[in-house]
Write a protein that holds these residues in place. Structure first.
Motif, PDB file in Angstrom:
ATOM      1  N   ARG A 546       0.745  -1.367   0.023  1.00 28.45           N
ATOM      2  CA  ARG A 546      -0.099  -0.202  -0.232  1.00 28.45           C
ATOM      3  C   ARG A 546       0.716   1.270   0.106  1.00 28.45           C
ATOM      4  NH1 ARG A 546      -3.215  -3.402   2.868  1.00 28.45           N
ATOM      5  NH2 ARG A 546      -5.396  -3.881   1.761  1.00 28.45           N
ATOM      6  N   GLU A 547       1.995   1.241  -0.586  1.00 27.16           N
ATOM      7  CA  GLU A 547       2.940   2.541  -0.660  1.00 27.16           C
ATOM      8  C   GLU A 547       2.644   3.290  -2.121  1.00 27.16           C
ATOM      9  OE1 GLU A 547       6.795   1.046  -0.583  1.00 27.16           O
ATOM     10  OE2 GLU A 547       6.417   0.182   1.587  1.00 27.16           O
ATOM     11  N   VAL A 548       1.834   2.372  -3.013  1.00 30.95           N
ATOM     12  CA  VAL A 548       1.382   3.139  -4.104  1.00 30.95           C
ATOM     13  C   VAL A 548      -0.008   2.641  -4.674  1.00 30.95           C
ATOM     14  CG1 VAL A 548       3.688   3.390  -5.373  1.00 30.95           C
ATOM     15  CG2 VAL A 548       2.346   1.353  -5.720  1.00 30.95           C
ATOM     16  N   GLN A 549      -0.856   3.564  -5.371  1.00 35.57           N
ATOM     17  CA  GLN A 549      -2.218   3.394  -5.557  1.00 35.57           C
ATOM     18  C   GLN A 549      -2.455   2.816  -6.956  1.00 35.57           C
ATOM     19  OE1 GLN A 549      -1.608   6.150  -3.219  1.00 35.57           O
ATOM     20  NE2 GLN A 549      -2.070   4.619  -1.982  1.00 35.57           N
ATOM     21  N   GLY A 550      -1.659   3.286  -7.733  1.00 35.52           N
ATOM     22  CA  GLY A 550      -1.939   2.752  -9.347  1.00 35.52           C
ATOM     23  C   GLY A 550      -3.216   3.519  -9.906  1.00 35.52           C
ATOM     24  N   VAL A 551      -3.601   2.893 -10.903  1.00 30.31           N
ATOM     25  CA  VAL A 551      -4.985   3.303 -11.561  1.00 30.31           C
ATOM     26  C   VAL A 551      -5.844   2.188 -11.569  1.00 30.31           C
ATOM     27  CG1 VAL A 551      -5.946   4.524 -13.463  1.00 30.31           C
ATOM     28  CG2 VAL A 551      -3.557   5.217 -12.690  1.00 30.31           C
ATOM     29  N   GLN A 552      -6.789   2.113 -11.198  1.00 37.74           N
ATOM     30  CA  GLN A 552      -7.708   1.060 -11.485  1.00 37.74           C
ATOM     31  C   GLN A 552      -8.418   0.976 -12.952  1.00 37.74           C
ATOM     32  OE1 GLN A 552      -9.002  -1.233  -8.892  1.00 37.74           O
ATOM     33  NE2 GLN A 552      -9.325  -2.471 -10.801  1.00 37.74           N
ATOM     34  N   THR A 553      -8.131  -0.227 -13.450  1.00 40.51           N
ATOM     35  CA  THR A 553      -8.844  -0.299 -14.857  1.00 40.51           C
ATOM     36  C   THR A 553      -9.859  -1.350 -14.641  1.00 40.51           C
ATOM     37  OG1 THR A 553      -7.372  -1.930 -15.932  1.00 40.51           O
ATOM     38  CG2 THR A 553      -6.700   0.509 -15.692  1.00 40.51           C
ATOM     39  N   PRO A 554     -10.496  -1.588 -15.798  1.00 46.31           N
ATOM     40  CA  PRO A 554     -11.509  -2.943 -15.839  1.00 46.31           C
ATOM     41  C   PRO A 554     -10.696  -4.176 -15.747  1.00 46.31           C
ATOM     42  CG  PRO A 554     -12.049  -1.335 -17.632  1.00 46.31           C
ATOM     43  CD  PRO A 554     -10.995  -0.804 -17.038  1.00 46.31           C
ATOM     44  N   VAL A 555      -9.324  -4.182 -15.976  1.00 48.30           N
ATOM     45  CA  VAL A 555      -8.739  -5.550 -16.056  1.00 48.30           C
ATOM     46  C   VAL A 555      -7.643  -5.454 -15.188  1.00 48.30           C
ATOM     47  CG1 VAL A 555      -9.159  -6.229 -18.409  1.00 48.30           C
ATOM     48  CG2 VAL A 555      -7.290  -4.944 -18.018  1.00 48.30           C
ATOM     49  N   GLY A 556      -7.817  -4.748 -14.068  1.00 52.46           N
ATOM     50  CA  GLY A 556      -6.888  -4.665 -12.792  1.00 52.46           C
ATOM     51  C   GLY A 556      -6.169  -3.049 -12.732  1.00 52.46           C
ATOM     52  N   ILE A 557      -5.125  -3.200 -11.795  1.00 51.13           N
ATOM     53  CA  ILE A 557      -4.683  -1.924 -11.346  1.00 51.13           C
ATOM     54  C   ILE A 557      -3.354  -1.904 -12.177  1.00 51.13           C
ATOM     55  CG2 ILE A 557      -3.700  -0.440  -9.677  1.00 51.13           C
ATOM     56  CD1 ILE A 557      -5.347  -2.407  -7.649  1.00 51.13           C
ATOM     57  N   VAL A 558      -3.102  -0.589 -13.076  1.00 54.09           N
ATOM     58  CA  VAL A 558      -2.038  -0.601 -13.767  1.00 54.09           C
ATOM     59  C   VAL A 558      -1.021   0.827 -13.001  1.00 54.09           C
ATOM     60  CG1 VAL A 558      -2.647  -1.100 -15.824  1.00 54.09           C
ATOM     61  CG2 VAL A 558      -2.746   0.963 -15.435  1.00 54.09           C
ATOM     62  N   PRO A 559       0.173   0.934 -12.978  1.00 61.82           N
ATOM     63  CA  PRO A 559       0.922   1.827 -12.310  1.00 61.82           C
ATOM     64  C   PRO A 559       0.766   3.286 -13.275  1.00 61.82           C
ATOM     65  CG  PRO A 559       2.449   0.045 -13.397  1.00 61.82           C
ATOM     66  CD  PRO A 559       0.985  -0.077 -13.695  1.00 61.82           C
ATOM     67  N   THR A 560       0.865   4.345 -12.591  1.00 59.23           N
ATOM     68  CA  THR A 560       1.221   5.588 -13.054  1.00 59.23           C
ATOM     69  C   THR A 560       2.709   5.809 -13.436  1.00 59.23           C
ATOM     70  OG1 THR A 560       1.772   6.563 -11.013  1.00 59.23           O
ATOM     71  CG2 THR A 560      -0.580   6.508 -11.520  1.00 59.23           C
ATOM     72  N   LYS A 561       2.851   6.681 -14.362  1.00 59.82           N
ATOM     73  CA  LYS A 561       4.417   6.801 -14.830  1.00 59.82           C
ATOM     74  C   LYS A 561       5.207   7.049 -13.544  1.00 59.82           C
ATOM     75  CE  LYS A 561       3.225   8.894 -18.627  1.00 59.82           C
ATOM     76  NZ  LYS A 561       3.152   9.952 -19.791  1.00 59.82           N
ATOM     77  N   ASP A 562       4.607   8.038 -12.529  1.00 54.17           N
ATOM     78  CA  ASP A 562       5.525   8.615 -11.617  1.00 54.17           C
ATOM     79  C   ASP A 562       5.668   7.277 -10.640  1.00 54.17           C
ATOM     80  OD1 ASP A 562       5.023  10.847 -12.799  1.00 54.17           O
ATOM     81  OD2 ASP A 562       3.324  11.330 -11.279  1.00 54.17           O
ATOM     82  N   GLU A 563       4.874   6.388 -10.436  1.00 52.22           N
ATOM     83  CA  GLU A 563       5.124   5.344  -9.553  1.00 52.22           C
ATOM     84  C   GLU A 563       6.033   4.419  -9.928  1.00 52.22           C
ATOM     85  OE1 GLU A 563       0.668   5.001  -7.810  1.00 52.22           O
ATOM     86  OE2 GLU A 563       1.182   3.730  -9.259  1.00 52.22           O
ATOM     87  N   LEU A 564       6.324   4.168 -11.438  1.00 54.53           N
ATOM     88  CA  LEU A 564       7.295   3.300 -11.897  1.00 54.53           C
ATOM     89  C   LEU A 564       8.658   3.796 -11.694  1.00 54.53           C
ATOM     90  CD1 LEU A 564       6.645   0.488 -12.910  1.00 54.53           C
ATOM     91  CD2 LEU A 564       6.531   1.477 -15.337  1.00 54.53           C
TER      92      LEU A 564
END
Ligand code: GTP
Ligand code: SPV
Ligand code: MN
Length: 624
Positions: A546-564
């Motif tokens: 739970r240190e990053v949130q990502g972006v929820q999509t219909p097929v799962g959570i993907v990283p934001t560019k900043d998180e990666l």
């Protein structure tokens, strides 16, 4: 002395040889007698790891293997015997209910006499090597499922077994139940007369799963012949894990990632279809910009067995193997320096079907260096033909077979985890799936729900050879990367996954990864891959913590560019955007294929269908 296949084997000599080897288990002795009788082997010899040096000398002497530099060896297999054969691989039991879509089920009552007939007298004049082995770290709670004895009439196969499994009589002499071991019989057969790939094909690779017996006839290559690996370690073990309700056996790599700053280690396991990068991932060096902080540890590159410890509710994984049977092609200083170290001088590595220089004892394969050696003197291709004598039309043929491999023990792997033999296995934080997919699948999408994670594994696909043949965008589905190794029905398999992983109070995070997305115009890989693959994995572990949130999509959570963390990564901004986004139209089209794929499986748990419908509904909601 001429050998008469109709004569009984020399029983007194057989008993003496078992005594001399210290083989005490009466059930194993009985089994050896039985098969010595059927195969008509001239003599039997019990071997273990300590026989390696002698067997190497004998094999060199006989010309079965060739020296490939100091403490390295080379062998060629028969030209029509260079890979697993899925269509000749069968699971046979007494129960027709064991028939699945992929396991090629046949009645045991039909297959047993067939195999015994094929094997009758087929080892005449040969030595039958008796190889007791253990497919687990010693003392593992899963040890009762890990004991086996392979009988093989091929010395090079014995050398492979010694590298790939823990071998020796100590693994069978003191069993609580002396008859509880997997019986694996490997008979090479007359390779030049087996009709490989024709309608008259005589090869049979059969796992009698409910009898814990494996009978393989007609090959001396890889998983067809070293029976501890995929026949026992995957097919038999998956069946045992299901029948006992105790564990899962999967074609998974298994790694640790240590943060040297905090001292913390996470463990990740996951499935990628054959030749899709499990070995690369397990041997990964951290990229230069992260290497001071993170270290990747190798536990396994091809098989993991998973169980839940009721005491702490965690999932524990072991690698049952003792070695690596790795793809040689494209292994080089850039893609996998760790693999090159694992096959260096004095590792005892055995190369199969790469190119070989008979004068310098060097080996080479496509992708080892950008260009093949310029001086052709002494170089022979994997079939044994001199490169210098190739005709004009043969010039473009590869020097090494595309499925050429190296066989080396885990102790040679530089990044082997210090606790790789820990009795309990290691606790799992994340389970990942990945295939070769040229579009649609983002770099990583995380899944936090068990049923959706299992659903994702079941719909894993490898890239469309079909695409080339015109069925655009359709995957060859390879559920959990187990399609070639599935031993019981897929519906029950899914239910068993939900049950085993569902029993863990500490749930892993799931993810789907893809290193293989390509530019549709020029075909370049959008993600640099290899060492950089550590970055999406670190993101996944941070998401779990739970240190990053990502972006929820219909097929799962993907990283934001900043998180990666992309420090030092060479990637075009438009490529990065593409691999972090979801192509809703392509995904919507994929859902219909998935539905047809899953509908093949009888008794698929309702939770899996519900997960499918949730993903479909979420996609529909985005497209409006
Ligand atoms: P089996 O031993 O057959 O089960 O396969 P495996 O999954 O261990 O396959 P392996 O690691 O040997 O995969 C080898 C192939 O994947 C080679 O062609 C590699 O170059 C390619 N590969 C691995 N990682 C990457 C990556 O990150 N990017 C790209 N583009 N290719 C990769
Ligand atoms: C595979 O094909 O997935 C392998 C090699 O790991 S073999 O053991 O031959 O199956
Ligand atoms: Mn494999």
């Amino acid at each position: 002395m001429a050998y008469d296949v109709n004569a009984a084997p020399d029983l007194a000599a057989l008993e003496t040889s078992l005594d001399d080897a210290g083989l005490k288990n009466p059930s194993v002795r009985e089994y050896v007698r039985y098969w010595a009788g059927i195969t008509g082997a001239e003599r039997v010899e019990v071997i273990g790891a300590s026989d390696n040096a002698r067997l190497i000398s004998e094999s060199l002497e006989a010309g079965e293997i060739l020296p490939a530099g100091q403490g390295r060896y080379y062998a060629r297999s028969y030209v029509k015997d260079t890979a697993r054969s899925e269509e000749r691989t069968i699971v046979a039991t007494a129960n027709p209910g064991d028939k699945g879509v992929y396991n090629n089920w046949r009645p045991a009552s039909e297959m047993r006499p067939l195999l015994e007939k094929l094997m009758s007298g087929a080892s005449a004049g040969k030595t039958m090597y008796v190889i007791p082995y253990l497919m687990a770290p010693p003392g593992s709670p899963l040890e009762p499922y890990a004991v086996g004895v392979e009988l093989t009439d091929h010395r090079t196969v014995a050398l492979h077994m010694i590298r790939m499994a823990r071998c020796g009589v100590e693994h069978v002499n003191n069993l609580a139940e002396p008859s509880r071991f997997v019986r694996g019989v490997h008979v090479t057969g007359d390779l030049a007369n087996l009709g490989q790939g024709t309608p008259a094909d005589k090869r049979y690779f059969v796992t009698f799963a409910d009898e814990r017996t494996i009978l393989h006839f007609g090959s001396s290559y890889g998983g067809n012949a070293l029976l501890g690996k995929i026949a026992h370690g995957l097919r038999q073990a998956a069946y045992d894990g299901w029948a006992s309700g105790e564990f899962l056996a999967e074609q998974f790599m298994l790694i640790g990632i240590t943060d040297k700053q905090s001292g913390r280690t996470w463990h990740i396991c996951g499935g990628f279809p054959s030749a899709s990068g499990k070995t690369n991932l397990a041997m990964m060096l951290a990229p230069d910009s992260l290497g001071d902080r993170y270290h990747v540890e190798f536990y396994g590159d091809d098989i993991a067995w998973l169980r839940v410890d009721p005491k702490d509710g965690k999932i524990y994984a072991i690698n049952p193997e003792f070695g690596v049977f790795g793809v040689a092609k494209d292994t080089n200083e850039e893609t996998n320096p760790t693999a090159l170290r694992s096959v260096g001088p004095d590792t005892g590595v055995l190369f199969t079907n790469v190119a070989y220089n008979e004068l310098t004892q060097d080996v080479w394969w496509e992708g080892r260096t950008p260009e093949p050696p310029a001086d052709l003197t002494g170089w022979r291709d994997w079939t044994g033909q001199l490169i210098s004598e190739r005709s004009a039309e043969e010039q473009d043929k590869p020097w090494a077979h595309p499925n050429s491999r190296f066989t080396t023990s885990l102790t040679n792997v530089p990044n082997i985890a210090p606790d790789f033999e820990v009795r309990t296995g290691v606790p799992i934080d994340a389970i990942i799936f990945g295939g070769r997919t040229r579009d649609r699948e983002p770099l990583v999408r995380a899944i936090t729900d068990l049923a959706e994670g299992v659903y994702d594994g079941l719909t894993l696909g490898a890239e469309a050879t079909f695409a080339a043949e015109g069925v655009d965008g359709q995957l060859r589905y390879d559920p959990m990367s187990m399609r070639p190794f599935m031993s019981y029905p897929e519906g029950a398999y899914a239910a068993h996954w939900l049950k085993i992983i569902g029993a863990a109070s500490d749930q892993p995070i799931f993810a789907h990864v893809n290193w293989f997305q390509r530019d549709p115009d020029d075909g370049h890989f959008l993600w640099p891959g290899y060492r950089e693959n550590l970055r999406p994995l670190l993101w996944l572990l941070r998401l779990r913590d739970r240190e990053v949130q990502g972006v929820q999509t219909p097929v799962g959570i993907v990283p934001t560019k900043d998180e990666l963390d992309l420090d030092g990564v060479d990637i075009r901004p438009e490529d990065l955007d593409k691999i972090l986004s979801i192509d809703t139209d392509r995904w919507t089209a994929e859902m219909a294929h998935r539905e047809a794929h899953l509908a093949q499986f009888d008794g698929l748990p309702e939770e899996i269908w519900a997960a499918h419908r949730r993903v479909a509904a979420a996609l529909a909601a985005t497209t409006g």
